[in-house]
Every structure is written in C-alpha cells, then in structure tokens.
Design a protein around this motif. Structure first.
Motif, PDB file in Angstrom:
ATOM      1  N   ARG A   1       0.914  -0.715  -0.001  1.00 59.40           N
ATOM      2  CA  ARG A   1       0.112  -0.247   0.028  1.00 59.40           C
ATOM      3  C   ARG A   1       0.699   1.352  -0.305  1.00 59.40           C
ATOM      4  O   ARG A   1       0.597   2.513  -0.079  1.00 59.40           O
ATOM      5  CB  ARG A   1      -0.700   0.277   1.124  1.00 59.40           C
ATOM      6  CG  ARG A   1      -2.056  -0.677   1.155  1.00 59.40           C
ATOM      7  CD  ARG A   1      -3.274  -0.810   2.270  1.00 59.40           C
ATOM      8  NE  ARG A   1      -3.242  -0.958   3.285  1.00 59.40           N
ATOM      9  CZ  ARG A   1      -3.327  -2.325   3.513  1.00 59.40           C
ATOM     10  NH1 ARG A   1      -4.208  -2.727   3.367  1.00 59.40           N
ATOM     11  NH2 ARG A   1      -3.303  -2.383   5.300  1.00 59.40           N
ATOM     12  N   THR A   2       2.111   1.189   0.390  1.00 61.22           N
ATOM     13  CA  THR A   2       3.256   2.690   0.862  1.00 61.22           C
ATOM     14  C   THR A   2       4.382   1.984  -0.255  1.00 61.22           C
ATOM     15  O   THR A   2       4.672   3.271  -0.460  1.00 61.22           O
ATOM     16  CB  THR A   2       3.442   2.620   1.839  1.00 61.22           C
ATOM     17  OG1 THR A   2       4.255   1.229   2.540  1.00 61.22           O
ATOM     18  CG2 THR A   2       2.027   2.599   2.932  1.00 61.22           C
ATOM     19  N   ALA A   3       4.510   1.383  -0.580  1.00 59.80           N
ATOM     20  CA  ALA A   3       5.806   1.345  -1.296  1.00 59.80           C
ATOM     21  C   ALA A   3       5.776   1.585  -2.773  1.00 59.80           C
ATOM     22  O   ALA A   3       4.910   1.791  -3.074  1.00 59.80           O
ATOM     23  CB  ALA A   3       6.077  -0.659  -1.874  1.00 59.80           C
ATOM     24  N   THR A   4       6.796   1.847  -3.746  1.00 62.20           N
ATOM     25  CA  THR A   4       7.029   3.577  -4.197  1.00 62.20           C
ATOM     26  C   THR A   4       7.527   2.977  -6.090  1.00 62.20           C
ATOM     27  O   THR A   4       7.000   3.130  -7.184  1.00 62.20           O
ATOM     28  CB  THR A   4       7.724   4.498  -3.466  1.00 62.20           C
ATOM     29  OG1 THR A   4       9.236   4.493  -3.852  1.00 62.20           O
ATOM     30  CG2 THR A   4       6.701   5.153  -2.736  1.00 62.20           C
ATOM     31  N   ASN A   5       7.752   1.684  -5.505  1.00 56.14           N
ATOM     32  CA  ASN A   5       8.910   1.336  -6.870  1.00 56.14           C
ATOM     33  C   ASN A   5       8.016  -0.232  -7.072  1.00 56.14           C
ATOM     34  O   ASN A   5       7.885  -0.437  -6.380  1.00 56.14           O
ATOM     35  CB  ASN A   5      10.285   0.893  -5.969  1.00 56.14           C
ATOM     36  CG  ASN A   5      10.878   1.694  -5.625  1.00 56.14           C
ATOM     37  OD1 ASN A   5      10.917   3.442  -6.724  1.00 56.14           O
ATOM     38  ND2 ASN A   5      12.036   1.975  -5.092  1.00 56.14           N
ATOM     39  N   LYS A   6       7.696  -0.226  -8.222  1.00 52.35           N
ATOM     40  CA  LYS A   6       7.006  -1.760  -8.975  1.00 52.35           C
ATOM     41  C   LYS A   6       7.986  -2.714  -9.658  1.00 52.35           C
ATOM     42  O   LYS A   6       9.097  -2.905  -9.772  1.00 52.35           O
ATOM     43  CB  LYS A   6       6.316  -0.868 -10.420  1.00 52.35           C
ATOM     44  CG  LYS A   6       5.051  -0.049 -10.115  1.00 52.35           C
ATOM     45  CD  LYS A   6       4.121   0.229 -11.078  1.00 52.35           C
ATOM     46  CE  LYS A   6       2.882   0.457 -10.818  1.00 52.35           C
ATOM     47  NZ  LYS A   6       2.148   0.478 -11.554  1.00 52.35           N
ATOM     48  N   ALA A   7       7.872  -3.969  -9.055  1.00 51.21           N
ATOM     49  CA  ALA A   7       8.473  -4.827  -9.334  1.00 51.21           C
ATOM     50  C   ALA A   7       7.705  -6.314 -10.328  1.00 51.21           C
ATOM     51  O   ALA A   7       6.639  -6.141  -9.474  1.00 51.21           O
ATOM     52  CB  ALA A   7       9.451  -5.554  -8.943  1.00 51.21           C
ATOM     53  N   SER A   8       8.030  -6.954 -10.821  1.00 53.55           N
ATOM     54  CA  SER A   8       7.190  -8.303 -10.854  1.00 53.55           C
ATOM     55  C   SER A   8       8.713  -9.093 -10.391  1.00 53.55           C
ATOM     56  O   SER A   8       9.399  -9.325 -11.576  1.00 53.55           O
ATOM     57  CB  SER A   8       7.065  -8.307 -12.819  1.00 53.55           C
ATOM     58  OG  SER A   8       6.152  -7.644 -13.767  1.00 53.55           O
ATOM     59  N   VAL A   9       8.082 -10.379 -10.171  1.00 57.92           N
ATOM     60  CA  VAL A   9       8.507 -11.137  -9.224  1.00 57.92           C
ATOM     61  C   VAL A   9       8.246 -12.682  -9.862  1.00 57.92           C
ATOM     62  O   VAL A   9       7.193 -12.595  -9.657  1.00 57.92           O
ATOM     63  CB  VAL A   9       8.501 -11.500  -7.916  1.00 57.92           C
ATOM     64  CG1 VAL A   9       9.190 -12.285  -7.313  1.00 57.92           C
ATOM     65  CG2 VAL A   9       8.923 -10.247  -7.713  1.00 57.92           C
ATOM     66  N   ILE A  10       8.978 -13.585 -10.751  1.00 63.50           N
ATOM     67  CA  ILE A  10       8.024 -14.570 -10.957  1.00 63.50           C
ATOM     68  C   ILE A  10       8.573 -16.078 -10.088  1.00 63.50           C
ATOM     69  O   ILE A  10      10.386 -16.295  -9.909  1.00 63.50           O
ATOM     70  CB  ILE A  10       9.135 -14.749 -12.252  1.00 63.50           C
ATOM     71  CG1 ILE A  10       8.240 -13.619 -13.703  1.00 63.50           C
ATOM     72  CG2 ILE A  10       8.551 -16.276 -13.319  1.00 63.50           C
ATOM     73  CD1 ILE A  10       8.834 -13.288 -14.792  1.00 63.50           C
ATOM     74  N   PHE A  11       8.555 -17.093  -9.914  1.00 63.65           N
ATOM     75  CA  PHE A  11       8.824 -18.182  -9.265  1.00 63.65           C
ATOM     76  C   PHE A  11       8.167 -19.366  -9.939  1.00 63.65           C
ATOM     77  O   PHE A  11       7.443 -19.013 -10.589  1.00 63.65           O
ATOM     78  CB  PHE A  11       7.660 -17.818  -8.117  1.00 63.65           C
ATOM     79  CG  PHE A  11       7.113 -16.635  -6.664  1.00 63.65           C
ATOM     80  CD1 PHE A  11       8.545 -17.046  -5.376  1.00 63.65           C
ATOM     81  CD2 PHE A  11       7.029 -16.120  -6.758  1.00 63.65           C
ATOM     82  CE1 PHE A  11       8.341 -16.436  -5.047  1.00 63.65           C
ATOM     83  CE2 PHE A  11       6.253 -14.901  -5.717  1.00 63.65           C
ATOM     84  CZ  PHE A  11       7.721 -15.109  -4.898  1.00 63.65           C
TER      85      PHE A  11
END
Length: 345
Positions: free
Chosen positions: A86-96
């Motif tokens: 809810r508060t983080a500013t950086n986006k990332a895609s995580v692939i498991f």
C-alpha cells in the motif's frame, strides 16, 4: 548479500509435491504440504517480504509450477506484505519457478565455462553459499603438501575493490575456458610488468604450471602482493581448478550429456540405460576417472529429465531393474557413505 539469506529456505523447497492419491496441482495450498515444508515456505515468504521492504518494492507475482503458486499465494496474503504494497513506491514483477521443472538445468554440466567449474570444484567458503575457498599457500614461504592447510587464511572470488579482478571474473563467466585462461595470463603479465617483475611472456597454450610460475614472481614482493592480491586470488582459483581431479570428470560428464542429446531421438530409453550399465562399478573396481554412486544419480536425473515421454513396457522394466541392482550393489560396497548417500538411503 540480501539474497543470500534466502538460500537455506530455497534449498528446503525442493521436495516433490504429493503424487498420485494426493491433491492435484490446482488444489494444493499451504495446508496440503508437510509441516517442515510449510515452515520453509513461511520462512521464505518472510525473507522475501523483508527484502522487498528494504528495496521499497510493490511486487506483482507470477508463478510457474504448483509449489511456486503456493509461495506466490502465501506472499500475496501475508499481512506485512499487504501493508508494504500500500505504501511502497517502486514497482517490480516477481516470477517464481519450481526448480523441479528443470532438473536437467540443475544437474547438467553446461558448456565450456570456467566460472561454473571453479564454483563446482573448489570447497565452499565457510559461512557462504556462493563463494569458494582459494588456497593461498602458494603465495607464502610455507612449505606444506597438505592441501587442507588451515594456517593461511583462504582467498575467495569476491573482489569488489579490485577492478582487474572484477574484469577477469567477467571473462570467466562470459568467455570460453580457453579464452578465459588466456585472459588470466594477460592480466598477470600486465600486473607483473607494472611492478617491474622479471616476467617472460610466452605464447601458445596456457598451462596451470605456467600460471603458477608467474604467480611465484609476486611471492617475495609484499608491495606487489598488496597491489594485486584480488587478481592473484582469481588466478590461483584458476590454477587449483585446472589441476583438480574433478575437472576431468566434469569434462566426461559434459561429453556424455552431449552424446546423449545427440542419440536420444534415435535410441529408446532401455538402450540408453543399457549403455549406462557397464559404467556402474563398485568401489574396488573403480579408478579415479570412473563415476561414483552420486555421479550416477546425477546422470540418471539428467537422462530422465531430457528424454521426454517414456514408453513403458517389459524391455524398460528389465533395463531399469538391472540399473537398480547395479546401483544398490555399488552403494552397499562403499566403505563409507557420503552425507548425501546416507540421507538418501
């Protein structure tokens, strides 16, 4: 270094999911896993959340494989992670990705890469998962034939403060072995020339003995040692890897895997197993160049991973039974089982 704390948890995530009779992949949730594996998943999710918090990430998760879906779902519902997103500013895609979907990648001996050989052959640096011990005795006046000599602190591969060493490690990872070893010689010659050491540049094939003779020039020059310590550690790692008996076995593995990939389309699985059978030898019959029991387990995993769909039948049953019997006999004849074989048996 933040990723290193995940490795023990990741290593615990390799056990297979319940097979026939257990829940199907679509039904598997955290509650369907054994208690030990549930704890490992929760530990991994907690470590991931800590890492993403430190990086200020708001992740979007993707999963390939049943166990990966469990991990991704647990991370998605993790209370601390929901607050962070809810508060983080950086986006990332995580692939498991389930590592069991690519066992051939984990057990194969890939190409002609010096970095992979160094990481596989030399002993692990205590307390580390991704670095190795480099024996530094050769740079001292200590006379010892004991390869496990612990009087001199070991060297390692991580040399962040030495530009030449960092460039050389990039070569080890990106070039073929022959070219990488030539780069090691070039860096050594340049370092020796800058220190006015009496080095004679030779052309042609680089040998471990030649690299050792160049290293000896630095031994009695403390200033040169200090200036090029990082580079010398990487070249020593190269020498020790090229001289290591496991390196020739590595090349045998690679040759066998390439031959297998060439013939697997034409040969049926029983034929492949029958080729493997004469190579399974008991302890008293083996030479240093022969495969040990653990080596055969690695080869079998590779074979069954790359062969694709296997035709069942009487011929396959007979071939598999012969291989099983030979392996069991070889394991029973071992004078002392390794920790891995003890765990398996």
């Amino acid at each position: 270094s933040a990723e290193l704390c995940l490795l023990p948890a990741l290593a615990a995530l390799l056990p297979p999911l319940p097979g026939p009779g257990g829940p199907g992949p679509a039904e598997v949730g955290l509650g369907a896993l054994p208690a030990e594996l549930r704890a490992a998943v929760r530990a991994l999710v907690g470590e991931l959340d800590s890492l993403f918090t430190a990086l200020g990430l708001r992740e979007e998760s993707f999963a390939v494989g049943a166990l990966s879906r469990v991990v991704a779902a647990e991370l998605a519902s993790y209370a601390s992670a929901r607050n962070r997103r809810r508060t983080a500013t950086n986006k990332a895609s995580v692939i498991f990705v389930d590592r069991t979907l690519d066992l051939a990648g984990a057990v194969g001996h890939h190409g002609d890469n010096l970095a992979e050989k160094i990481l596989s052959v030399l002993p692990k640096l205590p307390g580390h998962k991704t670095d190795v011990m480099v024996n530094m005795v050769e740079l001292t006046a200590l006379q010892t034939t004991d390869e496990t000599c612990s009087i001199i602190a070991p060297g390692c591969l991580a040399q962040p403060n030495d530009p030449a060493a960092k460039a050389l490690w990039e070569s080890f990872m990106n070039l073929k072995q022959k070219e990488a070893v030539m780069e090691a010689r070039r860096h050594l010659v340049e370092a020796a020339s800058r220190e006015n050491l009496p080095i004679k540049m030779s052309m042609g094939r680089v040998t471990p003995e030649q690299l050792s003779s160049y290293i000896q020039l630095f031994r009695n020059n403390l200033k040169a040692l200090e200036n090029h310590c990082g580079l010398l550690q990487l070249v020593l790692a190269t020498v020790q890897t090229l001289k290591h008996p496991q390196t020739s076995k590595w090349d045998n593995f690679l040759a066998f895997e390439r031959l297998l990939l060439q013939t697997i389309g034409e040969s049926e699985m029983p034929s492949v197993l029958n080729q493997l059978l004469p190579m399974i030898k008991s302890y008293n019959e083996r030479t240093k160049d022969d495969y040990a029991c653990e080596d055969f387990l690695v080869l079998l995993i590779y074979i069954y991973s790359v062969v694709g769909e296997i035709k069942c039948g009487k011929e396959l049953d007979i071939a598999e039974e012969k291989v099983k019997r030979a392996l069991v006999k070889a394991i029973c004849d071992e004078p002392e089982l390794s920790p891995l074989l003890q765990k398996i048996t």
